[in-house]
Design a protein around this motif. Structure first.
Motif, PDB file in Angstrom:
ATOM      1  N   ASP A   1       4.289  -5.196   3.938  1.00 34.61           N
ATOM      2  CA  ASP A   1       3.624  -4.769   2.936  1.00 34.61           C
ATOM      3  C   ASP A   1       3.886  -4.557   1.783  1.00 34.61           C
ATOM      4  N   ASN A   2       4.186  -4.757   0.203  1.00 34.83           N
ATOM      5  CA  ASN A   2       4.820  -3.033  -0.591  1.00 34.83           C
ATOM      6  C   ASN A   2       3.258  -2.840  -1.375  1.00 34.83           C
ATOM      7  N   ARG A   3       2.347  -3.301  -1.524  1.00 30.87           N
ATOM      8  CA  ARG A   3       1.177  -2.932  -2.362  1.00 30.87           C
ATOM      9  C   ARG A   3       0.374  -1.878  -2.330  1.00 30.87           C
ATOM     10  N   PHE A   4      -0.726  -1.488  -2.483  1.00 29.20           N
ATOM     11  CA  PHE A   4      -1.333  -0.427  -2.486  1.00 29.20           C
ATOM     12  C   PHE A   4      -2.228  -0.108  -0.979  1.00 29.20           C
ATOM     13  N   THR A   5      -2.230  -0.625  -0.787  1.00 34.60           N
ATOM     14  CA  THR A   5      -3.047  -0.616   0.535  1.00 34.60           C
ATOM     15  C   THR A   5      -3.088   0.006   1.581  1.00 34.60           C
ATOM     16  N   PRO A   6      -3.333   0.800   1.704  1.00 28.93           N
ATOM     17  CA  PRO A   6      -2.783   2.016   3.301  1.00 28.93           C
ATOM     18  C   PRO A   6      -3.266   0.891   4.489  1.00 28.93           C
ATOM     19  N   GLN A   7      -3.914   0.068   4.342  1.00 33.42           N
ATOM     20  CA  GLN A   7      -4.486  -0.646   5.588  1.00 33.42           C
ATOM     21  C   GLN A   7      -2.838  -1.385   6.011  1.00 33.42           C
ATOM     22  N   ASN A   8      -3.744  -0.878   7.800  1.00 30.88           N
ATOM     23  CA  ASN A   8      -2.342  -1.444   9.237  1.00 30.88           C
ATOM     24  C   ASN A   8      -1.443  -0.438   8.307  1.00 30.88           C
ATOM     25  N   LYS A   9      -0.787   0.284   7.679  1.00 32.13           N
ATOM     26  CA  LYS A   9       0.465   1.036   7.553  1.00 32.13           C
ATOM     27  C   LYS A   9       0.382   2.360   8.224  1.00 32.13           C
ATOM     28  N   PRO A  10       1.644   3.731   8.173  1.00 26.97           N
ATOM     29  CA  PRO A  10       1.336   4.912   7.954  1.00 26.97           C
ATOM     30  C   PRO A  10       0.207   5.773   7.483  1.00 26.97           C
ATOM     31  N   ALA A  11       0.698   4.972   6.343  1.00 24.09           N
ATOM     32  CA  ALA A  11      -0.756   5.874   5.386  1.00 24.09           C
ATOM     33  C   ALA A  11      -1.990   5.836   5.617  1.00 24.09           C
ATOM     34  N   GLU A  12      -2.788   5.056   6.304  1.00 26.71           N
ATOM     35  CA  GLU A  12      -4.041   4.674   6.810  1.00 26.71           C
ATOM     36  C   GLU A  12      -3.789   6.181   8.054  1.00 26.71           C
ATOM     37  N   SER A  13      -3.173   6.481   8.933  1.00 25.20           N
ATOM     38  CA  SER A  13      -3.563   7.687   9.575  1.00 25.20           C
ATOM     39  C   SER A  13      -3.689   8.379   8.810  1.00 25.20           C
ATOM     40  N   VAL A  14      -2.709   9.123   7.886  1.00 23.31           N
ATOM     41  CA  VAL A  14      -2.508  10.466   7.226  1.00 23.31           C
ATOM     42  C   VAL A  14      -4.160  10.579   6.693  1.00 23.31           C
ATOM     43  N   ILE A  15      -4.415   9.210   5.747  1.00 22.48           N
ATOM     44  CA  ILE A  15      -5.793   9.692   5.295  1.00 22.48           C
ATOM     45  C   ILE A  15      -7.175   9.477   6.408  1.00 22.48           C
ATOM     46  N   ARG A  16      -7.306   9.223   7.522  1.00 27.88           N
ATOM     47  CA  ARG A  16      -7.588   9.394   8.273  1.00 27.88           C
ATOM     48  C   ARG A  16      -8.047  10.967   9.408  1.00 27.88           C
ATOM     49  N   LYS A  17      -6.232  11.445   9.261  1.00 29.94           N
ATOM     50  CA  LYS A  17      -6.239  13.008   9.663  1.00 29.94           C
ATOM     51  C   LYS A  17      -7.108  13.593   8.296  1.00 29.94           C
ATOM     52  N   GLN A  18      -6.577  13.034   7.220  1.00 29.42           N
ATOM     53  CA  GLN A  18      -7.245  14.294   6.424  1.00 29.42           C
ATOM     54  C   GLN A  18      -8.577  14.246   6.082  1.00 29.42           C
ATOM     55  N   TYR A  19      -9.328  13.041   5.785  1.00 32.26           N
ATOM     56  CA  TYR A  19     -10.410  12.552   5.884  1.00 32.26           C
ATOM     57  C   TYR A  19     -11.649  13.349   6.996  1.00 32.26           C
ATOM     58  N   ALA A  20     -10.670  13.347   8.566  1.00 35.28           N
ATOM     59  CA  ALA A  20     -11.672  14.003   8.636  1.00 35.28           C
ATOM     60  C   ALA A  20     -12.076  14.977   9.464  1.00 35.28           C
ATOM     61  N   LYS A  21     -11.238  15.928   8.272  1.00 38.03           N
ATOM     62  CA  LYS A  21     -11.516  17.367   8.277  1.00 38.03           C
ATOM     63  C   LYS A  21     -12.232  17.666   7.550  1.00 38.03           C
ATOM     64  N   VAL A  22     -13.174  18.610   7.450  1.00 38.72           N
ATOM     65  CA  VAL A  22     -14.654  19.061   6.854  1.00 38.72           C
ATOM     66  C   VAL A  22     -14.076  20.016   5.549  1.00 38.72           C
ATOM     67  N   LYS A  23     -14.353  19.615   4.481  1.00 35.77           N
ATOM     68  CA  LYS A  23     -13.550  20.465   3.772  1.00 35.77           C
ATOM     69  C   LYS A  23     -15.366  20.506   2.111  1.00 35.77           C
ATOM     70  N   LYS A  24     -15.435  21.390   1.351  1.00 35.18           N
ATOM     71  CA  LYS A  24     -15.745  21.675   0.425  1.00 35.18           C
ATOM     72  C   LYS A  24     -14.689  22.036  -0.649  1.00 35.18           C
ATOM     73  N   TYR A  25     -16.565  21.981  -1.181  1.00 36.22           N
ATOM     74  CA  TYR A  25     -15.610  22.084  -3.319  1.00 36.22           C
ATOM     75  C   TYR A  25     -16.641  23.076  -3.544  1.00 36.22           C
ATOM     76  N   SER A  26     -16.270  23.676  -4.805  1.00 37.11           N
ATOM     77  CA  SER A  26     -17.603  24.304  -5.392  1.00 37.11           C
ATOM     78  C   SER A  26     -16.394  25.041  -6.718  1.00 37.11           C
ATOM     79  N   LEU A  27     -17.797  25.218  -7.967  1.00 33.75           N
ATOM     80  CA  LEU A  27     -17.082  25.026  -9.416  1.00 33.75           C
ATOM     81  C   LEU A  27     -17.911  26.093  -9.552  1.00 33.75           C
TER      82      LEU A  27
END
Length: 337
Positions: free
Chosen positions: A311-337
């Motif tokens: 698939d060459n479309r946007f969704t990251p589902q069932n592609k390597p990009a899904e693993s990239v997102i999973r790894k990032q989203y597993a981190k605890v991150k904060k923002y402040s302004l």
């Protein structure tokens, strides 16, 4: 002495910036079906803490003031009843939501070009659009939805009718007590006049960052720098956090050249380019205090039937990009302004 210590602590706490979790979101595509637990589990699997729910209104032509919405002819997820069911199911699983009502113009014409030919037609469109947004603002309040997006990529509408948008924001505030944003296109956000009246600067982050067929991560990092500088300057100037109301890349060659393309081209599948571009975006933005997070475009309910290695479309589902997102989203991150 004890009273003095308590006083110092209270002063210290009052001076601290408001700190919140990053929005690790997915754009949850409307469907004809109700959402079941099997559909939410993949969202939980990538550690997403937000999902954008997108009921639709339809316009026949780019110069038409007729806006049709919440109709029995629409898919379940595109209606008020469907949006409510989606939100309640996601909330049941601890996933926050952003209500993001959107317009679809026949044949997929770009909403940024929506323009009326007379004052009477503008007023007719405004009346219809207000009913559309307020319907979902009331639902957002009813369901305790955390964020409401009052529009998506409506550059001409915003440019031509700024006073209307100020009135709309005021009307929305009367019925909805959560946080509000607007999803400006990547080439529109700098000209959007009402950021000071919202809670987030919302940007659909399809910035061109590299023209190479097979871009390197370093090239994409370099391509981000001028855009990132301008985004940060605006966030600090307006004193509002930056939220990527949409972000993502297609899994194809030239993925960073025109990331907004939604055509049916047969460009060669390039799964690594999509994964690398997603990783670079995370590295450039997710550690910034002025950046609140974002919603990946796009995420379909039936996870096992979409995306994949061909698939060459946007969704990251069932592609390597899904693993990239999973790894990032597993981190605890904060923002402040």
């Amino acid at each position: 002495m004890k009273k003095l210590i308590i006083l110092v602590l209270l002063i210290s706490l009052s001076c601290k910036k408001n700190v919140e979790d990053k929005v690790n979101g997915v754009s949850f595509v409307s469907s004809g079906d109700e959402v079941a637990q099997i559909h939410v589990n993949p969202v939980l699997d990538i550690h997403a803490n937000y999902a954008a729910i997108m009921p639709f209104g339809f316009i026949p032509e780019a110069d038409s003031s007729e806006l049709l919405f919440n109709s029995e002819r629409q898919w379940f997820g595109e209606t008020r009843v469907g949006a409510k069911q989606y939100i309640e199911m996601l909330h049941k699983n601890g996933v926050h939501t952003m209500m993001k009502p959107q317009i679809w113009i026949r044949r997929g014409e770009f909403t940024g070009n929506l323009t009326m030919q007379s004052e009477a037609e503008w007023e007719k469109l405004e009346d219809s659009y207000s009913k559309f947004i307020l319907l979902y603002a009331e639902l957002a309040q009813e369901t305790n939805t955390e964020i409401l997006c009052i529009g998506t990529e409506l550059a001409s509408f915003v440019k031509n009718r700024p006073e209307y948008w100020n009135r709309l924001i005021a009307e929305v505030r009367k019925v909805y007590k959560g946080k509000i944003t607007y999803a400006a296109n990547w080439d529109e956000y700098a000209k959007t006049p009402f950021w000071d009246k919202l809670d987030y600067i919302g940007v659909n982050a399809y910035f061109p960052i590299c023209e190479r067929q097979n871009p390197t991560m370093q090239t994409m990092r370099e391509g981000w720098q001028p855009w990132k500088t301008k985004l940060k300057e605006l966030a600090l100037e307006v004193k509002k956090p930056m939220l990527f109301t949409e972000f993502g890349y297609r899994s194809m060659d030239y993925t960073g050249k025109k990331p907004w393309l939604v055509d049916r081209n047969e460009e060669k599948v390039n799964l690594q380019a999509q994964a690398d571009a997603t990783q670079v975006l995370f590295e450039e933005f997710w550690d910034e205090e002025w950046f609140a997070g974002g919603f990946v475009w796009k995420w379909f309910m039936h996870h096992d039937k979409v995306g994949g290695l061909a698939d060459n479309r946007f969704t990251p589902q069932n592609k390597p990009a899904e693993s990239v997102i999973r790894k990032q989203y597993a981190k605890v991150k904060k923002y402040s302004l």
